[in-house]
Design an enzyme around this catalytic site. Structure first.
Site, PDB file in Angstrom:
ATOM      1  N   ASN A  14      12.161   0.949   3.715  1.00 28.68           N
ATOM      2  CA  ASN A  14      11.393   1.554   4.811  1.00 28.68           C
ATOM      3  C   ASN A  14      11.915   0.938   6.112  1.00 28.68           C
ATOM      4  O   ASN A  14      11.537  -0.168   6.473  1.00 28.68           O
ATOM      5  CB  ASN A  14       9.912   1.263   4.601  1.00 28.68           C
ATOM      6  CG  ASN A  14       8.983   2.028   5.520  1.00 28.68           C
ATOM      7  OD1 ASN A  14       7.835   1.642   5.677  1.00 28.68           O
ATOM      8  ND2 ASN A  14       9.432   3.105   6.127  1.00 28.68           N
ATOM      9  N   ASN A  67       6.331   6.565  14.700  1.00 25.31           N
ATOM     10  CA  ASN A  67       6.984   7.328  13.641  1.00 25.31           C
ATOM     11  C   ASN A  67       8.207   8.050  14.203  1.00 25.31           C
ATOM     12  O   ASN A  67       8.405   8.121  15.414  1.00 25.31           O
ATOM     13  CB  ASN A  67       6.000   8.336  13.043  1.00 25.31           C
ATOM     14  CG  ASN A  67       4.817   7.667  12.387  1.00 25.31           C
ATOM     15  OD1 ASN A  67       4.971   6.875  11.464  1.00 25.31           O
ATOM     16  ND2 ASN A  67       3.618   7.959  12.876  1.00 25.31           N
ATOM     17  N   CYS A  76       1.465  -0.734   9.961  1.00 24.19           N
ATOM     18  CA  CYS A  76       2.579  -0.483   9.047  1.00 24.19           C
ATOM     19  C   CYS A  76       2.834  -1.764   8.273  1.00 24.19           C
ATOM     20  O   CYS A  76       3.255  -2.766   8.849  1.00 24.19           O
ATOM     21  CB  CYS A  76       3.821  -0.060   9.828  1.00 24.19           C
ATOM     22  SG  CYS A  76       5.319   0.069   8.831  1.00 24.19           S
ATOM     23  N   ASN A  78       5.087  -2.601   5.835  1.00 25.11           N
ATOM     24  CA  ASN A  78       6.481  -3.037   5.794  1.00 25.11           C
ATOM     25  C   ASN A  78       6.938  -3.507   7.167  1.00 25.11           C
ATOM     26  O   ASN A  78       7.703  -4.467   7.294  1.00 25.11           O
ATOM     27  CB  ASN A  78       7.373  -1.893   5.300  1.00 25.11           C
ATOM     28  CG  ASN A  78       7.121  -1.570   3.842  1.00 25.11           C
ATOM     29  OD1 ASN A  78       7.052  -2.449   2.998  1.00 25.11           O
ATOM     30  ND2 ASN A  78       6.968  -0.292   3.531  1.00 25.11           N
ATOM     31  N   ARG A 218       2.692  10.041   6.929  1.00 20.00           N
ATOM     32  CA  ARG A 218       2.282  10.781   8.120  1.00 20.00           C
ATOM     33  C   ARG A 218       3.300  10.570   9.242  1.00 20.00           C
ATOM     34  O   ARG A 218       3.581   9.456   9.652  1.00 20.00           O
ATOM     35  CB  ARG A 218       0.895  10.270   8.556  1.00 20.00           C
ATOM     36  CG  ARG A 218       0.356  10.841   9.832  1.00 20.00           C
ATOM     37  CD  ARG A 218      -0.974  10.213  10.203  1.00 20.00           C
ATOM     38  NE  ARG A 218      -0.882   8.771  10.433  1.00 20.00           N
ATOM     39  CZ  ARG A 218      -1.840   8.044  10.998  1.00 20.00           C
ATOM     40  NH1 ARG A 218      -2.978   8.617  11.358  1.00 20.00           N
ATOM     41  NH2 ARG A 218      -1.694   6.747  11.177  1.00 20.00           N
ATOM     42  N   CYS A 226       5.910   2.185   1.544  1.00 18.93           N
ATOM     43  CA  CYS A 226       4.833   2.163   2.540  1.00 18.93           C
ATOM     44  C   CYS A 226       3.891   1.028   2.161  1.00 18.93           C
ATOM     45  O   CYS A 226       3.203   1.102   1.137  1.00 18.93           O
ATOM     46  CB  CYS A 226       4.094   3.498   2.577  1.00 18.93           C
ATOM     47  SG  CYS A 226       2.687   3.528   3.721  1.00 18.93           S
ATOM     48  N   GLY A 227       3.885  -0.027   2.975  1.00 18.50           N
ATOM     49  CA  GLY A 227       3.089  -1.205   2.642  1.00 18.50           C
ATOM     50  C   GLY A 227       1.598  -0.947   2.675  1.00 18.50           C
ATOM     51  O   GLY A 227       0.864  -1.329   1.759  1.00 18.50           O
ATOM     52  N   THR A 228       1.114  -0.283   3.733  1.00 20.60           N
ATOM     53  CA  THR A 228      -0.316   0.026   3.779  1.00 20.60           C
ATOM     54  C   THR A 228      -0.687   1.006   2.671  1.00 20.60           C
ATOM     55  O   THR A 228      -1.789   0.947   2.118  1.00 20.60           O
ATOM     56  CB  THR A 228      -0.720   0.615   5.145  1.00 20.60           C
ATOM     57  OG1 THR A 228       0.091   1.760   5.427  1.00 20.60           O
ATOM     58  CG2 THR A 228      -0.573  -0.405   6.257  1.00 20.60           C
TER      59      THR A 228
END
EC number: 5.1.1.7
Length: 288
Positions: A14, A67, A76, A78, A218, A226-228
């Site tokens: 990412n 983004n 975010c 990552n 998104r 995607c860490g979250t």
């Protein structure tokens, strides 16, 4: 023609373009367009977006994340690990434990250092938000949104909604490689029930301590990690009785593994790598 120095970094594939705003200047009104330009794989550097490492009044550093479509996100996972690595290695912080300000709030980072280089970063992501208002979603209700049906192409998908500072819709499937990632993903992302849009995760439970994970982000589309989202997936798995709270869960993302735990105290801990890809200078021009 304007320019700024950058570092391209990634957390499990990412990738973002990181800009040290202690040293660089980009006009506020240009940020969205610059993020879109620099992220373009054909005419820019190519990345999932742009992250600014900024001064803060309430923490050693502040993270702002954009983004690749120019929209600004609140958090975010990552990106936070990469910011933690950058901040420590560039002496913006002195201790191995420090805080980072985000639009979603202040988080705590802890870095593992070997020979002066950060090899691992652990982020305390705080407590998940589970009500419609917190996610946010349309409709009333203060109870968690767990396993609610969504009809798509005559097939019912049950999803659980979680916010980790940004909204996530988590869907359990038998095989993530067969999941409708690029079809259902954008449909759910832009559905009217999510006024700020939503990240969409497809989860395949392997056992009580492991899961496979794929994500439609998104504003970015398909990404390697995607860490979250991984945090939201673990929370959703526990809410659905598929995993146990307090245990460290291995999340297998397309770009590699993250270790996630939803503690009994309430916070979600995320641990994983952060790596530098390259450094350079980016030149750009904003048309009048």
């Amino acid at each position: 023609m304007s320019q700024f120095s950058f570092t391209k970094m990634h957390g499990l594939g990412n990738s973002y373009i990181y800009v040290n705003m202690f040293e660089e200047q980009i006009p506020e009104e240009d940020l969205a367009l610059v993020a879109e330009k620099v992220s373009n794989i054909n005419t820019g550097i190519g990345a999932d977006g742009m992250i600014l490492i900024c001064p803060s009044d309430v923490a050693p550093v502040k993270m702002r994340m954009f983004n690749n479509d120019g929209s600004e996100g609140k958090s975010c996972g990552n990106g936070l690990r990469c910011v933690a690595k950058y901040a420590y290695e560039h002496k913006l912080v002195e201790d191995t434990v420090f805080t980072i300000e985000t639009l979603a709030g202040i988080v705590t980072a802890e870095v593992t250092v070997e020979e002066g280089k950060v090899t691992l970063a652990k982020i305390d992501m705080g407590a998940p938000r589970l009500t419609r208002a917190e996610i946010p979603m349309l409709g009333e209700g203060e109870t968690p949104f767990i396993r609610e049906n969504f009809l798509y192409n005559n097939h019912r998908y049950a999803f659980t909604a979680v916010s980790m500072g940004n909204p996530h819709a988590v869907i359990f499937v038998d095989d993530v490689d067969q999941a409708p990632l690029t079809t259902l993903g954008p449909v759910l992302e832009t559905h009217e029930m999510f006024p700020e849009r939503v990240n969409v995760e497809f989860i395949e439970i392997l056992n009580e301590e492991e899961m496979n994970f794929r994500v439609w982000e998104r504003g970015s589309g398909v990404t390697q990690a995607c860490g979250t989202g991984a945090c939201a997936a673990v929370v959703a798995s526990i809410l659905n009785g598929k995993m146990e709270r307090g245990k460290e869960i291995t999340v297998h993302l397309a770009g590699g593994d993250l270790m996630i735990a939803w503690t009994e105290e309430g916070n979600v801990l995320m641990k994983g790598p952060a790596e530098v890809i390259c450094r350079g200078v980016y030149e750009y021009k904003i048309e009048a």
